[in-house]
Design a protein around this motif. Structure first.
Motif, short mmCIF file in Angstrom:
data_model
loop_
_atom_site.label_atom_id
_atom_site.label_comp_id
_atom_site.label_asym_id
_atom_site.label_seq_id
_atom_site.Cartn_x
_atom_site.Cartn_y
_atom_site.Cartn_z
N TRP A 1 49.12 47.83 27.87
CA TRP A 1 49.77 46.55 28.10
C TRP A 1 50.56 46.57 29.41
N GLU A 2 51.28 47.65 29.65
CA GLU A 2 52.07 47.76 30.87
C GLU A 2 51.21 47.62 32.12
N SER A 3 49.96 48.03 32.05
CA SER A 3 49.09 48.01 33.22
C SER A 3 48.48 46.63 33.49
N GLN A 4 48.74 45.66 32.63
CA GLN A 4 48.20 44.32 32.82
C GLN A 4 49.12 43.49 33.71
N LEU A 5 48.53 42.67 34.56
CA LEU A 5 49.31 41.72 35.35
C LEU A 5 49.76 40.62 34.39
N ARG A 6 51.07 40.48 34.28
CA ARG A 6 51.62 39.50 33.34
C ARG A 6 52.50 38.51 34.08
N PHE A 7 52.54 37.30 33.57
CA PHE A 7 53.37 36.26 34.15
C PHE A 7 54.37 35.80 33.11
N TYR A 8 55.64 35.66 33.54
CA TYR A 8 56.70 35.22 32.65
C TYR A 8 57.31 33.94 33.21
#
Length: 123
Positions: free
Chosen positions: A111-118
């Motif tokens: 999960w940490e390695s995924q590009l995430r948008f908040y």
């Protein structure tokens, strides 16, 4: 509703880092991040099937979008739906891998390695 997301855009911050002024992200990316982290919270609270249920929900949403392509729609809208299908296939595949590999915590590398948008409520 995914059709509303076609029309909307939103400012976002990937992984907590501020984006350059004027940068925009698909609100679906923000919503996807929330849904996955919410599934992880539900797992922690004892609902062990939460990530699997999210995977099934994402598959249903993807199938709905694919169904839109069978309808007579404007070229511009068709292009947007096609783009959303590509993004949603990738998002669904990630969650399917989480199910397969039993990823159930936001601190796991997968999960940490995924590009995430908040969503930044202060912006």
């Amino acid at each position: 509703d995914r059709r509303r997301e076609v029309r909307d855009t939103a400012s976002a911050e990937p992984c907590g880092e501020p984006m350059k002024k004027g940068a925009h992200s698909n609100p679906a990316s923000i919503w996807w991040t929330f849904q996955v982290e919410d599934a992880f919270r539900k797992v922690k609270q004892g609902k062990k099937q939460a990530v699997k249920e999210l995977a099934m929900k994402l598959t249903r949403q993807l199938n709905d979008l694919v169904g839109e392509m069978d309808k007579p729609i404007e070229k511009k809208f068709r292009k947007k739906v096609n783009t959303m299908i590509i993004i949603d296939v990738h998002a669904r595949d990630i969650v399917d891998r989480f199910v397969r590999d039993s990823v159930m915590d936001p601190r796991e590398f997968e999960w940490e390695s995924q590009l995430r948008f908040y969503w930044d409520r202060t912006a």
